[in-house]
Design a protein around this motif. Structure first.
Motif, PDB file in Angstrom:
ATOM      1  N   UNK A 259      -0.282   4.509  -2.047  1.00 54.12           N
ATOM      2  CA  UNK A 259      -0.387   4.505  -3.508  1.00 54.12           C
ATOM      3  C   UNK A 259      -1.416   5.521  -3.984  1.00 54.12           C
ATOM      4  N   UNK A 260      -2.559   5.575  -3.339  1.00 51.55           N
ATOM      5  CA  UNK A 260      -3.590   6.530  -3.749  1.00 51.55           C
ATOM      6  C   UNK A 260      -3.186   7.968  -3.403  1.00 51.55           C
ATOM      7  N   UNK A 261      -2.498   8.113  -2.304  1.00 53.58           N
ATOM      8  CA  UNK A 261      -2.078   9.452  -1.869  1.00 53.58           C
ATOM      9  C   UNK A 261      -1.012  10.025  -2.807  1.00 53.58           C
ATOM     10  N   UNK A 262      -0.109   9.169  -3.263  1.00 54.07           N
ATOM     11  CA  UNK A 262       1.037   9.640  -4.049  1.00 54.07           C
ATOM     12  C   UNK A 262       0.867   9.405  -5.554  1.00 54.07           C
ATOM     13  N   UNK A 263      -0.128   8.605  -5.932  1.00 56.40           N
ATOM     14  CA  UNK A 263      -0.318   8.330  -7.349  1.00 56.40           C
ATOM     15  C   UNK A 263       0.762   7.463  -7.949  1.00 56.40           C
ATOM     16  N   UNK A 264       1.440   6.668  -7.118  1.00 56.93           N
ATOM     17  CA  UNK A 264       2.501   5.774  -7.575  1.00 56.93           C
ATOM     18  C   UNK A 264       2.336   4.419  -6.901  1.00 56.93           C
ATOM     19  N   UNK A 265       2.789   3.390  -7.578  1.00 58.41           N
ATOM     20  CA  UNK A 265       2.727   2.054  -6.982  1.00 58.41           C
ATOM     21  C   UNK A 265       3.626   1.998  -5.754  1.00 58.41           C
TER      22      UNK A 265
END
Length: 783
Positions: free
Chosen positions: A263-269
């Protein structure tokens, strides 16, 4: 000031205080499907789905990993490996650095996670996982502790030794002695809701994780550790679980950590929910044991000395195997006094998934080993096993010290067993069963009555603490939050009852809110049967702080002594006037009285020195007994549980309806462990019982035909627990030992009770049939 007329008859008592039968707060939602679990939550925009890529080698070095086809698969957004963990690739709950998030250079069990696929849909992630090309240099592996040197095998954590007196000398000098070995199987948690985690990225370092976990604070710490951020950046929330039973104490760490990293790497849930096969293959289970025992006793059946070795299949890493095997030793005595004892654990390394907590936390396995010794003595002397049990019960003075040197001060096992023996008609039924077996050629019956003495507290002393947060709003409604988690056991409603009781308001006025690390920090796992004991006291402390502020405010405003202020059902008497609770809180708010408070509780008296094997690890003991009657078909090994009578003590029960449900459910789950639930690995190290098609939990048709459960609420807890109640989560599980011994009694009838059946667990129909055939053969050879 508003004055009020005397309350109507309907207002004489609050609705839902302690010691009242209240339904589970979510019961109506459970049965209608309205209860919201993590997979039911509205999905955030852009939600991605994860799936773990599992090893196909039980033990070996990873020679090469080709994930090119995985990355190119439809819908794949990212593929994570060990090198993608930002700060750490370790999620060992005991900080032994032996449990990687994702395997890096080697694999140590079949089904270990090597990579994680993050894709647009769950199906795309699952399909992509199958495209990996991984080569291994395979090495020798072991899946069963039976196949290794139990006394000198590789350990995952240091063993424990308990000793008092000279057991070896006592056994050597005893008029009679015997030794044997018993196998006790493991168990899969088989929750209705499997493991699941959903991570939602926030600003800066922040991430919110919705996790099906019994230990939100540990998820918080593990996620922050893997991400390399402070704990304050990670918020973990749990409204409810669809079952936990201990399996969600540590095993959720991996899913939460991977979801958060993605989630933090991709900026998505990102959400990860493994299917049932992957869940059962890759997550830990109850430890199975091999128990070696030797006992010395006299002609009356009194135990003089005993020596135990409890060797456990722990898996490839330590997880919670240290405390689990410790607790097995703590309960090798069950309800019996050993004049001299030596007991040692062997937490053995195996190339299987790392086993973990399960209801009872090793205590059930410890008790089963101890009860085998009782049974062996009974058969050696030709006596009723219940008689041997009663002769060896803990007593007073010099017969009340455990193998870990804690004095048993609240012993009521004799009273419990005596009451059940009468109410269940044990003696007449035993005679009746003997007559039935003499007339019946193929169907044999058996009966057994077994006790339970179970220690309550975390043996890791620092876990015996809890916090709570209570807000009283101006209108008199109450917001309740605490560190305990709800997994179906009814903890939330019990704590709400405690708060309602303090303020003397209807339980409907108390809002139960999701457990979150953002409100109550540094919480302990909801485990060890201590959820109500700990969180109930913490919530009570918070409520009493606010209550005292209201008393002080009312005394000052109305110029009356505090002794003349009394909380009554939904109102407060101030001098000779009565004020509705909501009116008083509104007045307090207008006067700027703080109506929010935190509460904290730590269990007194507990202490434990593991190096010495001595201390006072348990605050108190919970007691119970069960009488089980079974019938077996000696031609097939199939059996039925005909009748079960249970008498279990709960102290002053906070909620009898919830407690009865826990006793019934715990017993059935324990019965499944000891009779039908069997874990099987093949010659490649693969778990073959990884789905409902191959793993048999008890069905509704397996429940006892007659099932009588009674609460022994006459013995009030001698310790000042929350309203003098007692824990009821784990102890009932061990009442099912009576079924195993009833089956053994039925099997023994084919040899006229002259030979101990030595029936191992689980006592599946196949194992029962083999025991019947073995006893018939031994009986014919000896005649």
């Amino acid at each position: 000031m508003n004055t009020h007329s005397p309350p109507s008859p309907k207002a004489k008592k609050i609705l839902g205080g302690v010691a009242t039968d209240q339904r589970h707060d979510s019961a109506h939602k459970h049965v209608t499907g309205q209860a919201v679990y993590i997979d039911d939550m509205p999905e955030p925009a852009g939600l991605l789905h994860g799936c773990l890529g599992l090893s196909t080698c039980a033990h070996g070095t990873i020679r090469s990993v080709d994930l090119s086809a995985v990355r190119a698969a439809p819908g794949v957004v990212e593929v994570l490996t060990a090198s993608d963990m930002p700060a750490s690739n370790d999620i060992s709950p005991t900080h032994r650095h032996d449990e990687p998030v994702l395997a890096e250079d080697k694999v140590e069990f079949y089904g270990q996670a090597i990579f994680a696929v993050i894709a647009e849909t769950r199906e795309q992630a699952r399909r992509a996982c199958r495209l990996a090309k991984i080569e291994y240099d395979e090495e020798a592996f072991v899946t069963d502790v039976w196949d290794i040197d139990r006394r000198n095998g590789k350990l995952v954590t240091p063993p424990l030794t308990l000793k008092r007196g000279d057991a070896a000398a006592a056994i050597e000098a005893a008029p009679r002695r015997l030794k044997g070995t018993m196998r006790i199987g493991g168990q899969d948690h088989f929750y209705l809701e499997g493991h699941i985690a959903m991570a939602v990225p926030g600003e800066d370092m922040d991430v919110t994780v919705y996790s099906s976990t019994q230990h939100p604070s540990e998820i918080q710490h593990m996620v922050s550790h893997v991400l390399g951020v402070p704990s304050h950046a990670v918020t973990v929330e749990v409204r409810r679980m669809g079952g936990g039973f201990g399996g969600k104490e540590t095993q959720g760490n991996q899913f939460a950590a991977i979801a958060a990293v993605a989630a933090k790497r991709l900026g998505r849930a990102v959400k990860i929910r493994p299917d049932r096969d992957d869940d059962m293959t890759s997550t830990g289970k109850r430890h199975d044991f091999v128990v070696d025992y030797e006992v010395g006793f006299d002609d009356d059946g009194n135990i003089l000395g005993v020596d135990y070795l409890y060797a456990a299949r722990c898996g490839y890493s330590s997880d919670l195997s240290g405390p689990v095997t410790d607790r097995a030793l703590f309960h090798c005595d069950n309800a019996y006094f050993y004049p001299a004892v030596h007991a040692q654990s062997a937490p053995l390394y195996t190339n299987t998934v790392s086993n973990t907590a399960f209801r009872g936390f090793g205590g059930p396995q410890g008790m089963v080993g101890g009860e085998r010794v009782i049974e062996e003595i009974a058969f050696a002397l030709g006596m009723d096993p219940l008689e041997i049990r009663k002769r060896n019960f803990y007593g007073t003075d010099d017969r009340n010290v455990t193998p870990y040197h804690q004095t048993v001060e609240d012993n009521i096992v004799r009273e419990i067993v005596s009451e059940l023996e009468l109410s269940a008609d044990y003696a007449p039924r035993r005679d009746e069963i003997r007559h039935f077996n003499a007339r019946s050629e193929y169907v044999k019956r058996g009966i057994a009555l077994t006790p339970v003495k179970f220690g309550i507290s975390f043996t890791a002393t620092h876990f015996n603490q809890a916090g709570a947060l209570v807000h009283v709003y101006a209108d008199g409604s109450v917001h309740l939050n605490h560190g305990g988690t709800e997994m179906g056991q009814g903890l939330y409603v019990k704590i709400a009852q405690v708060v309602a009781e303090e303020f003397q308001i209807d339980i409907g006025q108390v809002k139960i809110t999701a457990t979150t690390t953002g409100k109550v920090p540094n919480t302990s796992a909801t485990a060890a049967s201590s959820g109500t004991d700990l969180n109930g006291m913490a919530a009570q402390a918070a409520a009493r702080t606010i209550k005292q502020r209201l008393i002080d405010f009312a005394a000052e405003r109305y110029q009356v002594p505090t002794e003349q202020i009394e909380f009554l059902p939904n109102r407060v008497r101030v001098g000779n006037q009565e004020i509705a609770f909501g009116d008083l809180t509104q007045q307090a708010y207008m006067a700027r009285v703080q109506l929010s408070a935190t509460g904290f509780y730590k269990t007194p008296k507990v202490r434990w020195d593991r190096d010495k094997g001595q201390g006072h690890p348990f605050y108190y003991f919970a007691y119970g007994a069960a009488c089980a009657e079974v019938s077996i078909d000696t031609l097939t090994g199939e059996y039925m549980v005909e009748r079960v009578d249970i008498l279990h003590e709960t102290g002053r029960s906070l909620n009898r309806a919830i407690d009865l449900g826990q006793i019934e459910g715990g017993f059935i789950q324990g019965m499944g462990w000891l009779t039908t639930e069997e874990l099987v690995w093949d010659d490649k190290g693969r778990l073959r019982t990884h789905a409902p098609s191959t793993y048999k939990i008890p069905l509704a048709s397996d429940r006892p035909k007659i099932f009588n459960v009674t609460l022994a609420d006459w013995p009030e807890n001698t310790e000042p627990t929350i309203h003098r109640s007692k824990a009821v989560g784990e102890p009932p599980f061990m009442l099912a030992i009576s079924v195993l011994h009833a089956l053994s009694d039925a099997v023994a009838s084919v040899a006229d009770h002259r030979i101990c059946p030595r029936l191992d667990a689980p006592a599946t129909p196949e194992r029962v049939l083999m025991a019947v055939e073995r006893l018939r053969k031994e009986a014919s050879q000896s005649s």
